[in-house]
Design a protein around this motif. Structure first.
Motif, PDB file in Angstrom:
ATOM      1  N   TYR A  14       0.922  -1.372  -0.548  1.00  0.00           N
ATOM      2  CA  TYR A  14      -0.068   0.197   0.039  1.00  0.00           C
ATOM      3  C   TYR A  14       0.864   1.825   0.116  1.00  0.00           C
ATOM      4  N   TYR A  66       0.681   5.015   1.187  1.00  0.00           N
ATOM      5  CA  TYR A  66      -0.437   6.030   2.277  1.00  0.00           C
ATOM      6  C   TYR A  66       0.337   7.431   2.139  1.00  0.00           C
ATOM      7  N   LEU A  87       4.137   7.312   3.300  1.00  0.00           N
ATOM      8  CA  LEU A  87       3.868   5.682   4.103  1.00  0.00           C
ATOM      9  C   LEU A  87       3.560   4.715   3.325  1.00  0.00           C
ATOM     10  N   ASP A 123      -2.502 -10.408   3.180  1.00  0.00           N
ATOM     11  CA  ASP A 123      -3.761 -11.101   2.441  1.00  0.00           C
ATOM     12  C   ASP A 123      -4.715  -9.645   2.480  1.00  0.00           C
ATOM     13  N   LYS A 124      -5.607 -10.032   2.484  1.00  0.00           N
ATOM     14  CA  LYS A 124      -6.735  -9.208   2.487  1.00  0.00           C
ATOM     15  C   LYS A 124      -7.978 -10.223   3.365  1.00  0.00           C
ATOM     16  N   THR A 126      -7.791 -11.347   9.803  1.00  0.00           N
ATOM     17  CA  THR A 126      -6.830 -12.219  10.605  1.00  0.00           C
ATOM     18  C   THR A 126      -5.321 -11.621   9.903  1.00  0.00           C
ATOM     19  N   ASP A 139      -4.833  -9.187   7.008  1.00  0.00           N
ATOM     20  CA  ASP A 139      -4.980  -8.404   6.731  1.00  0.00           C
ATOM     21  C   ASP A 139      -4.381  -6.766   7.338  1.00  0.00           C
ATOM     22  N   THR A 140      -3.241  -7.685   8.533  1.00  0.00           N
ATOM     23  CA  THR A 140      -2.410  -6.645   9.352  1.00  0.00           C
ATOM     24  C   THR A 140      -2.078  -5.641   8.134  1.00  0.00           C
ATOM     25  N   GLN A 141      -1.583  -4.318   8.840  1.00  0.00           N
ATOM     26  CA  GLN A 141      -0.367  -3.836   8.291  1.00  0.00           C
ATOM     27  C   GLN A 141       0.073  -2.884   8.896  1.00  0.00           C
ATOM     28  N   TYR A 142       1.238  -3.821   8.099  1.00  0.00           N
ATOM     29  CA  TYR A 142       2.980  -3.069   8.565  1.00  0.00           C
ATOM     30  C   TYR A 142       3.456  -1.454   7.637  1.00  0.00           C
ATOM     31  N   PHE A 143       4.106  -1.043   8.402  1.00  0.00           N
ATOM     32  CA  PHE A 143       4.347   0.139   7.758  1.00  0.00           C
ATOM     33  C   PHE A 143       5.683   0.967   7.711  1.00  0.00           C
ATOM     34  N   GLY A 144       5.919   1.206   6.512  1.00  0.00           N
ATOM     35  CA  GLY A 144       7.296   1.261   6.665  1.00  0.00           C
ATOM     36  C   GLY A 144       7.594   3.089   7.352  1.00  0.00           C
TER      37      GLY A 144
END
Lengths: 109, 115
Positions: free
Chosen positions: B33, B35, B90, B96-97, B100, B102-107
């Motif tokens: 993703y 942002y 970001l 996955d989507k 359980t 779908d948790t997003q981890y950011f840079g």
């Protein structure tokens, strides 16, 4: 988009105090997440909640996924100066991810 | 060890001069993703890739494009940056989507300045 209602917008507390913030939505979500963001950095995942009613702890942090699936809260116990930052709630449903506007936490030593 | 890496951390460009921001991940996640986050605001989703499938948000300006040449890398291209495009960008990934996964981890983000 930013369609979760997160409150409060900001908090100024004394070190050692407990903190509570919450997020509500008019829609049902299957996943609730809480992130912390420090200046100049990306959001860091604190707690992920996948089941209605779930109560999960991560050290001094506790979060709950509301029974109605339309809300969540985050508690921080015995705050310390390094807790300062912006806390974002996020909720996810299939292809739809929403963020709250954030709660800016200031901790006075 | 960093799992979502963004380069550069700070980027300065001139008004109208194309710029590319990069993101790489070591998580082997299917979804990546991009942002945009402006000061004191929540991140705003621009688009995401589910594997090779590109999904653009309806209100993302045409000025913003993305490429994902392989699983690990994703690029954000801003064709003609305007002053209003100055922001933190970001990158995030999720396995996955489905619930359980779908948790997003950011840079850590790239802060873009437009002169």
């Amino acid at each position: 988009g930013q369609q979760l209602n997160q409150s409060p917008q900001s908090m100024f507390i004394q070190e050692g105090e407990d903190v509570s913030m919450n997020c509500t939505s008019s829609s049902i979500f299957n996943t609730w997440l809480w992130y912390k963001q420090e200046p100049g950095e990306g959001p860091v995942l604190l707690i992920a909640l996948y089941k209605a009613g779930e109560l999960t702890s991560n050290g001094r942090l506790t979060a709950q996924f509301g029974i109605t699936r339309k809300d969540s809260f985050l508690n921080i116990s015995a705050s310390i100066p390094s807790d300062v930052g912006i806390y974002f709630c996020a909720a996810y449903n299939n292809n739809d991810m929403r963020f709250g506007a954030g709660t800016r936490l200031t901790v006075k030593p | 060890d960093a799992m979502v890496i963004q380069n550069p951390r700070y980027q300065v460009t001139q008004f109208g001069k194309p710029v590319t921001l990069s993101c790489s991940q070591t998580l082997n996640h299917n979804v990546m993703y991009w942002y945009q986050q402006k000061s004191s605001q929540a991140p705003k989703l621009l688009f995401h890739y589910y594997d090779k499938d590109f999904n653009n948000e309806a209100d993302t300006p045409d000025n913003f494009q993305s490429r994902r040449p392989n699983t690990s890398f994703c690029f954000l291209d801003i064709r003609s940056p305007g002053l209003g495009d100055a922001a933190m960008y970001l990158c995030a990934t999720s396995r996955d989507k489905a619930a359980t996964t779908d948790t997003q981890y950011f840079g850590p983000g790239t802060r873009l300045t437009v002169l």
